[in-house]
Design a protein around this motif. Structure first.
Motif, PDB file in Angstrom:
ATOM      1  N   THR A 315       0.820  -1.206   0.000  1.00 42.37           N
ATOM      2  CA  THR A 315       0.000   0.000   0.000  1.00 42.37           C
ATOM      3  C   THR A 315       0.853   1.254   0.000  1.00 42.37           C
ATOM      4  O   THR A 315       0.596   2.203  -0.733  1.00 42.37           O
ATOM      5  N   LYS A 316       1.910   1.227   0.830  1.00 47.01           N
ATOM      6  CA  LYS A 316       2.772   2.404   0.916  1.00 47.01           C
ATOM      7  C   LYS A 316       3.461   2.656  -0.419  1.00 47.01           C
ATOM      8  O   LYS A 316       3.636   3.795  -0.843  1.00 47.01           O
ATOM      9  N   GLY A 317       3.868   1.572  -1.082  1.00 49.14           N
ATOM     10  CA  GLY A 317       4.509   1.704  -2.387  1.00 49.14           C
ATOM     11  C   GLY A 317       3.574   2.345  -3.395  1.00 49.14           C
ATOM     12  O   GLY A 317       3.956   3.216  -4.171  1.00 49.14           O
ATOM     13  N   LYS A 318       2.327   1.913  -3.343  1.00 49.04           N
ATOM     14  CA  LYS A 318       1.320   2.458  -4.268  1.00 49.04           C
ATOM     15  C   LYS A 318       1.070   3.935  -3.966  1.00 49.04           C
ATOM     16  O   LYS A 318       0.976   4.763  -4.877  1.00 49.04           O
ATOM     17  N   VAL A 319       0.968   4.240  -2.670  1.00 49.40           N
ATOM     18  CA  VAL A 319       0.741   5.637  -2.266  1.00 49.40           C
ATOM     19  C   VAL A 319       1.898   6.506  -2.748  1.00 49.40           C
ATOM     20  O   VAL A 319       1.687   7.598  -3.296  1.00 49.40           O
ATOM     21  N   ALA A 320       3.140   6.001  -2.572  1.00 46.77           N
ATOM     22  CA  ALA A 320       4.313   6.781  -2.991  1.00 46.77           C
ATOM     23  C   ALA A 320       4.262   7.029  -4.502  1.00 46.77           C
ATOM     24  O   ALA A 320       4.519   8.149  -4.966  1.00 46.77           O
ATOM     25  N   THR A 321       3.912   5.982  -5.270  1.00 45.49           N
ATOM     26  CA  THR A 321       3.842   6.134  -6.729  1.00 45.49           C
ATOM     27  C   THR A 321       2.778   7.165  -7.105  1.00 45.49           C
ATOM     28  O   THR A 321       3.017   8.056  -7.924  1.00 45.49           O
ATOM     29  N   LEU A 322       1.609   7.048  -6.480  1.00 48.46           N
ATOM     30  CA  LEU A 322       0.517   7.982  -6.796  1.00 48.46           C
ATOM     31  C   LEU A 322       0.892   9.411  -6.424  1.00 48.46           C
ATOM     32  O   LEU A 322       0.578  10.349  -7.159  1.00 48.46           O
ATOM     33  N   LEU A 323       1.599   9.562  -5.285  1.00 50.81           N
ATOM     34  CA  LEU A 323       2.007  10.910  -4.869  1.00 50.81           C
ATOM     35  C   LEU A 323       2.917  11.548  -5.911  1.00 50.81           C
ATOM     36  O   LEU A 323       2.757  12.717  -6.262  1.00 50.81           O
ATOM     37  N   VAL A 324       3.870  10.744  -6.405  1.00 48.75           N
ATOM     38  CA  VAL A 324       4.796  11.266  -7.434  1.00 48.75           C
ATOM     39  C   VAL A 324       4.000  11.690  -8.669  1.00 48.75           C
ATOM     40  O   VAL A 324       4.231  12.766  -9.239  1.00 48.75           O
ATOM     41  N   ILE A 325       3.016  10.861  -9.060  1.00 50.96           N
ATOM     42  CA  ILE A 325       2.226  11.182 -10.264  1.00 50.96           C
ATOM     43  C   ILE A 325       1.391  12.441 -10.038  1.00 50.96           C
ATOM     44  O   ILE A 325       1.315  13.310 -10.904  1.00 50.96           O
ATOM     45  N   VAL A 326       0.791  12.550  -8.833  1.00 50.19           N
ATOM     46  CA  VAL A 326      -0.037  13.731  -8.537  1.00 50.19           C
ATOM     47  C   VAL A 326       0.812  14.987  -8.627  1.00 50.19           C
ATOM     48  O   VAL A 326       0.435  15.975  -9.266  1.00 50.19           O
ATOM     49  N   VAL A 327       2.000  14.953  -8.002  1.00 49.64           N
ATOM     50  CA  VAL A 327       2.879  16.129  -8.030  1.00 49.64           C
ATOM     51  C   VAL A 327       3.308  16.418  -9.475  1.00 49.64           C
ATOM     52  O   VAL A 327       3.278  17.568  -9.932  1.00 49.64           O
ATOM     53  N   ALA A 328       3.680  15.359 -10.219  1.00 48.56           N
ATOM     54  CA  ALA A 328       4.119  15.556 -11.606  1.00 48.56           C
ATOM     55  C   ALA A 328       3.000  16.164 -12.451  1.00 48.56           C
ATOM     56  O   ALA A 328       3.241  17.058 -13.264  1.00 48.56           O
ATOM     57  N   LEU A 329       1.758  15.710 -12.229  1.00 46.29           N
ATOM     58  CA  LEU A 329       0.639  16.254 -13.026  1.00 46.29           C
ATOM     59  C   LEU A 329       0.266  17.668 -12.594  1.00 46.29           C
ATOM     60  O   LEU A 329      -0.276  18.432 -13.390  1.00 46.29           O
ATOM     61  N   MET A 330       0.564  18.011 -11.330  1.00 44.73           N
ATOM     62  CA  MET A 330       0.333  19.399 -10.901  1.00 44.73           C
ATOM     63  C   MET A 330       1.307  20.327 -11.609  1.00 44.73           C
ATOM     64  O   MET A 330       0.967  21.434 -12.015  1.00 44.73           O
ATOM     65  N   ILE A 331       2.539  19.843 -11.770  1.00 44.26           N
ATOM     66  CA  ILE A 331       3.557  20.664 -12.444  1.00 44.26           C
ATOM     67  C   ILE A 331       3.341  20.639 -13.949  1.00 44.26           C
ATOM     68  O   ILE A 331       3.530  21.632 -14.648  1.00 44.26           O
ATOM     69  N   ARG A 332       2.941  19.494 -14.465  1.00 42.56           N
ATOM     70  CA  ARG A 332       2.833  19.290 -15.909  1.00 42.56           C
ATOM     71  C   ARG A 332       1.490  18.624 -16.232  1.00 42.56           C
ATOM     72  O   ARG A 332       1.428  17.425 -16.539  1.00 42.56           O
TER      73      ARG A 332
END
Lengths: 344, 229
Positions: A315-332
């Protein structure tokens, strides 16, 4: 707590002997997979990264195939197909059916059936996709939210149909001998053959799709229709037939994803729905209209999930991946590979 | 050659063109002028099938196309260059040109378009959305010609184009007409362009044809007065 060496012993088993979780990470019952980092030697870490990298490649292959199909349906046509995962499951069940029929009626064909089954999975899913487009989707092109609801309803119908036809328990086709086992280039490192096969399949489908989209007249008509539907009609393109073929193509590729999936996991009625969020992530993160973007984002997401889930738990791995994607999509927000032109 | 009889076009309950009749002979260039909001774009969009026709009859030669979808009208020989060009921005110039071609592409046809608009040859690999307005207009005309039409509809081809290029477009249209014996129907607000290009000029007001003149006998000041708000 298990030591790193014991963990690696279990990890060194070929992927087909480990159950793949929806995310594709390895799940070994009763074993704590995340001992403290300092307990790993440098060599352990190297092997962990390699093994998880290869596990990630299997996940990457399935995600890529799912993402490519969705890149055509959602990225190119703008249809939010919530039943895309069920088309993957339909492909997987088609392979299972081919396996059962081969075992019963043509056992000598056993070593070869899988390759033929991939084509059959593509054709079955493409035909069902074309029928769904004709019966339902074509009436909803200007109503994206209704499309979302309608395809979600379709996904429930398909899941129940699978349950009624094949039962609630997961099924696994008999894989040919040549797909089993692993290749060991060095001690402690096993590269599963099925994973490599799926990777090769995903690469071949990607190239075929790129060629189809950029070198065929149908690909050109599809790209034109995506950019301006009314104008496409006004230059002589039959946009209705383009829509139907594109939807069928996307569903067909989902069927190939399903065939690939059978080599790394067992298929249940809701197997497809477990992948749908990841597939949408692949397309949105890559840039909705970009096939190259889907390729890059599928690789990034699969590798991140596979490696992070080893060290951080599922679960933590998935959360970390999603967090990176959310931040990346906020920037781009336009994704990794947006198209750029001067004017629309 | 191209006949429109008692055409009625509406957006829902709002009738934009109540009753319009006009025709264009083979090889004729007809200019349709009128103020903004008088129904020129609606007329052209209905002629190509982007907007459904309520009633009336549209024929190309002997074929009736009144209720056919756009792509079938193109197959009957009608091509459309819309207002704002509407080229496909993410396709290259070459791909834009061949986008409507059925079957295999005849490279001679493409070269013919390059000969008419040499700038397109220089930019054939560039994305359509990256061209200037004038280049996009040439591309839009070239794309329409690639479908081998008998009738070419152009909706405000000078919109957003610099004056020097407007002259080029006028000259090109007359060349194309002479070369291919095309019937061309063009809607415009720039009177000088219409006077330079067209054989016959029709004035449209509230969806109705209120005046029609041959170029030789046209009274430019009267038409100008009709175009002023």
């Amino acid at each position: 707590m298990q030591g790193a060496a014991e963990t690696l012993f279990f990890l060194s088993a070929p992927l087909s002997f480990c159950s793949a979780r929806p995310s594709g990470a390895l799940t070994l019952p009763h074993i704590q997979l995340s001992p403290p980092m300092e307990s790993y030697s440098w060599e352990d870490l190297q092997n962990i990264f390699l093994m998880q990298g290869f596990a990630g490649i299997s996940l990457f292959s399935v995600l890529l195939l799912m993402g490519l199909g969705l890149a055509v349906i959602f990225g190119q046509m703008g249809v939010i197909n919530m039943a895309h995962g069920e088309f993957m499951a339909l492909g997987a069940y088609t392979v299972y059916l081919c396996s059962t029929l081969t075992a019963e009626y043509a056992p000598s064909f056993g070593p070869y059936y899988f390759v033929v089954a991939i084509f059959i999975a593509f054709i079955v899913c493409a035909l069902v996709g074309a029928a769904v487009e004709w019966l339902m989707i074509r009436r909803l092109y200007h109503r994206p939210l209704d499309t979302l609801l309608a395809t979600w309803g379709l996904s429930l119908i398909m899941q129940q149909t699978f349950r009624s036809t094949f039962g609630a328990r997961e099924v696994t086709p008999t894989l040919p001998e040549w797909l089993m086992g692993s290749y060991s280039p060095k001690e402690g490192l096993d590269i599963p053959i099925n994973g490599m096969f799926v990777l090769g399949l995903a690469i071949a489908v990607s190239f075929a799709l790129l060629l189809f989209m950029y070198k065929s007249s149908f690909g050109l008509r599809l790209r034109a229709t995506v950019q301006n539907r009314k104008m496409s009609g006004a230059v002589g393109i039959n946009t209705n037939s383009v829509d139907r073929l594109a939807f069928a193509l996307g569903c067909g590729i989902a069927g190939i994803a399903g065939a690939a999936f059978t080599t790394i996991g067992s298929t249940g009625p809701d197997s497809g729905s477990r992948y749908i969020v990841d597939a949408f992530l692949v397309v949105v993160f890559g840039g909705a209209a970009s096939l190259m973007g889907s390729l890059a984002s599928a690789f990034g997401i699969a590798q991140a999930q596979s490696i992070l889930e080893f060290f951080l738990e599922g679960t933590k791995g998935k959360v970390a991946t999603l967090l990176v994607i959310v931040v990346a999509l906020m920037i781009r927000p336009q994704g990794l590979f947006p198209s750029k032109v001067r004017a629309h | 050659m191209f006949d429109v009889k008692n055409l009625q076009v509406a957006y829902g309950q709002s009738v934009v063109i109540p009753d319009l009749t006009f025709s264009a002979a083979e090889g004729e260039i007809v200019g349709i002028v009128g103020r903004n909001g008088m129904g020129k774009t609606t007329l052209f969009r209905s002629l190509i099938g982007m907007i459904p026709t309520v009633s009336g009859k549209v024929t190309v030669g002997t074929s009736e196309i009144t209720h056919k979808p756009s792509y079938k009208r193109v197959a009957e020989g009608v091509a459309f260059v819309p207002q704002g060009r509407m080229i496909f921005p993410y396709l290259t110039v070459y791909e834009n040109l061949i986008s409507g071609v059925k079957g295999s592409v005849n490279e001679e046809d493409v070269n013919e378009i390059y000969a008419l608009f040499p700038v397109l040859r220089d930019m054939k690999g560039r994305k359509g959305g990256n061209l200037s307005g004038g280049q996009q207009q040439q591309l839009a005309i070239g794309r329409a010609l690639m479908t081998k039409p008998r009738v070419l509809l152009l909706d405000e081809p000078t919109e957003g184009i610099q004056p020097s290029i407007i002259k080029d477009i006028s000259r090109s249209l007359r060349e194309i007409r002479d070369l291919k014996k095309l019937t061309i129907i063009v809607s415009e607000q720039v009177l000088s362009f219409v006077l330079d290009t067209c054989d016959r000029i029709a004035v449209i007001d509230k969806g109705k044809l209120i005046r029609e003149d041959k170029r030789e006998s046209v009274d430019a000041s009267k038409i100008k007065a009709m175009l002023s708000v």
